[in-house]
Design an enzyme around this catalytic site. Structure first.
Site, PDB file in Angstrom:
ATOM      1  N   THR A   1       0.791  -1.185   0.311  1.00 53.66           N
ATOM      2  CA  THR A   1       0.518   0.574  -0.190  1.00 53.66           C
ATOM      3  C   THR A   1       1.229   1.394  -0.015  1.00 53.66           C
ATOM      4  OG1 THR A   1      -1.679  -1.030   1.647  1.00 53.66           O
ATOM      5  CG2 THR A   1      -1.559   1.129   1.478  1.00 53.66           C
TER       6      THR A   1
ATOM      7  N   GLY B   1     -11.068  -2.000   3.071  1.00 53.25           N
ATOM      8  CA  GLY B   1     -10.561  -1.897   4.345  1.00 53.25           C
ATOM      9  C   GLY B   1     -10.107   0.109   4.931  1.00 53.25           C
TER      10      GLY B   1
ATOM     11  N   GLY C   1      -6.018  -3.307   7.548  1.00 54.09           N
ATOM     12  CA  GLY C   1      -7.242  -2.519   7.477  1.00 54.09           C
ATOM     13  C   GLY C   1      -8.094  -3.095   8.508  1.00 54.09           C
TER      14      GLY C   1
HETATM   15  N1  ASP Z   1      -4.372  -1.192   5.198  1.00 57.00           N
HETATM   16  C1  ASP Z   1      -4.090  -1.875   3.543  1.00 57.00           C
HETATM   17  C2  ASP Z   1      -6.392  -2.774   3.129  1.00 57.00           C
HETATM   18  O1  ASP Z   1      -6.236  -3.114   4.657  1.00 57.00           O
HETATM   19  C3  ASP Z   1      -3.665  -2.638   3.047  1.00 57.00           C
HETATM   20  C4  ASP Z   1      -2.296  -2.157   3.524  1.00 57.00           C
HETATM   21  O2  ASP Z   1      -1.932  -1.723   4.318  1.00 57.00           O
HETATM   22  O3  ASP Z   1      -1.279  -3.221   2.790  1.00 57.00           O
HETATM   23  O4  ASP Z   1      -7.217  -2.342   2.630  1.00 57.00           O
END
Ligand code: ASP
Length: 327
Positions: free
Chosen positions: A196, A226, A250
């Protein structure tokens, strides 16, 4: 007394100019020569055994991203522009889990989420579950600037993108061999899931902006959203306190309202940015959840995570320029 129409027009124009100047003066922000920018490219278990060439590729991508944002700020540009442009670059870079290079859903497709916030007026825009938008961060900004809404999701968001004229691509555009290989081995829990991207910056006018963009968790259920497109959970910016962009699992960031809570601890409890980030990342979240990057109103920054690694970088007007992966 008979009024001269020309005189009345003159008085009208004069009052307009005076009022306008008054408005500009009261809204003018003092320009300093200080700025700070932080970026992340995801947190998680990042093996230290990755080949040297892969490590270099990542560090180099982070350096390019950081340079794009730093240059905008160094030239007196706005933090919101720096945030959008850095993230657009990262969305184009197949090494990160956003835009091109996004992970696959359980169904073998890509559903992208992004959000952006301007700490000057708390204006925000976000998109969730888009499937055809080349740069979700730009569409998030369009939601902020061209609609009266905060978050558009699914086909409606894709349709808005088409109508407003942002770049549209086929869902396969986001495919990359590496993510496809990992998707095929998706039942292996050790597969890398990070990538991300996020940026937070304070510009020379003291305006803080934050943005986050992601393909979400790999192998996610169709429709799963997320923290990244959720203001307060994955992204937050407020000129009074700080700006934050999160990365990690998330669901945990949503349950703990991580991004907003960092700002709230500063505003309501007088915590420093570091104390507030430590409270959320090291005390409230369990180890292995993820991390955040943040900048406060004085240009202080934190890059905090409770995972083995987080792709990250920081640059400021004092000449600091640093990119890192592990602790
Ligand atoms: N936070 C992101 C999600 O849950 C994923 C990530 O940050 O790797 O969609």
């Amino acid at each position: 007394m008979k009024k001269n129409p020309l005189f009345q027009i003159f008085i009208g124009i004069l009052s307009f100019i005076i009022l306008n100047n008054l408005f500009i003066t009261t809204n003018a922000q003092t320009k300093t020569n200080k700025y700070t920018i932080v970026i992340h490219g995801g947190a998680g278990y990042i093996s230290k055994d990755i080949p040297d060439s892969t490590r270099k590729t990542y560090l180099n991508s982070l350096k390019i991203a950081l340079t794009i944002g730093k240059n905008i700020l160094a030239e007196g540009g706005k933090s919101i522009d720096a945030v959008e442009q850095v993230i657009r670059y990262m969305e184009d870079n197949p090494n990160f889990n956003s835009g091109k290079g996004a992970v696959f859903t359980a169904e073998g497709k890509h559903e992208l989420d992004a959000s952006i916030m301007d700490g000057k007026d708390l204006s925000t825009g976000a998109v969730a579950g888009v499937t055809t938008i080349k740069h979700p961060i730009t569409l998030a900004r369009k939601v902020k600037e061209k609609t009266k809404y905060v978050l558009l999701a699914g086909p409606g968001a894709d349709q808005f993108g088409k109508e407003i004229g942002v770049e549209i691509v086929n869902n396969h555009y986001f495919d990359t061999p590496r993510r496809l290989k990992n998707w095929k081995k998706r039942h292996n829990k050790k597969i890398d899931k990070h990538g991300t991207v996020g940026t937070v910056a304070i510009d020379m006018y003291g305006n803080i902006a934050a943005g986050t963009s992601t393909g979400g968790l790999s192998d996610k259920m169709h429709g799963r959203v997320g923290d990244s497109p959720l203001i307060n959970a994955g992204t937050y910016a407020n000129n009074k306190t700080c700006g934050v962009s999160a990365t990690g699992i998330g669901e945990l960031f949503i349950k703990n309202t991580v991004a907003f809570n960092i700002s709230a601890l500063m505003e309501y409890k007088g915590y420093t940015l570091k104390q507030a980030a430590d409270e959320m990342i090291h005390k409230r979240l369990k180890p292995g959840s993820g991390g955040i990057i943040a900048v406060d109103k004085d240009g202080n920054y934190v890059l905090s995570f409770n995972t083995p690694g987080m792709f990250r970088g920081v640059a400021n007007s004092k000449g600091l320029f640093e990119v890192k992966i592990w602790k």
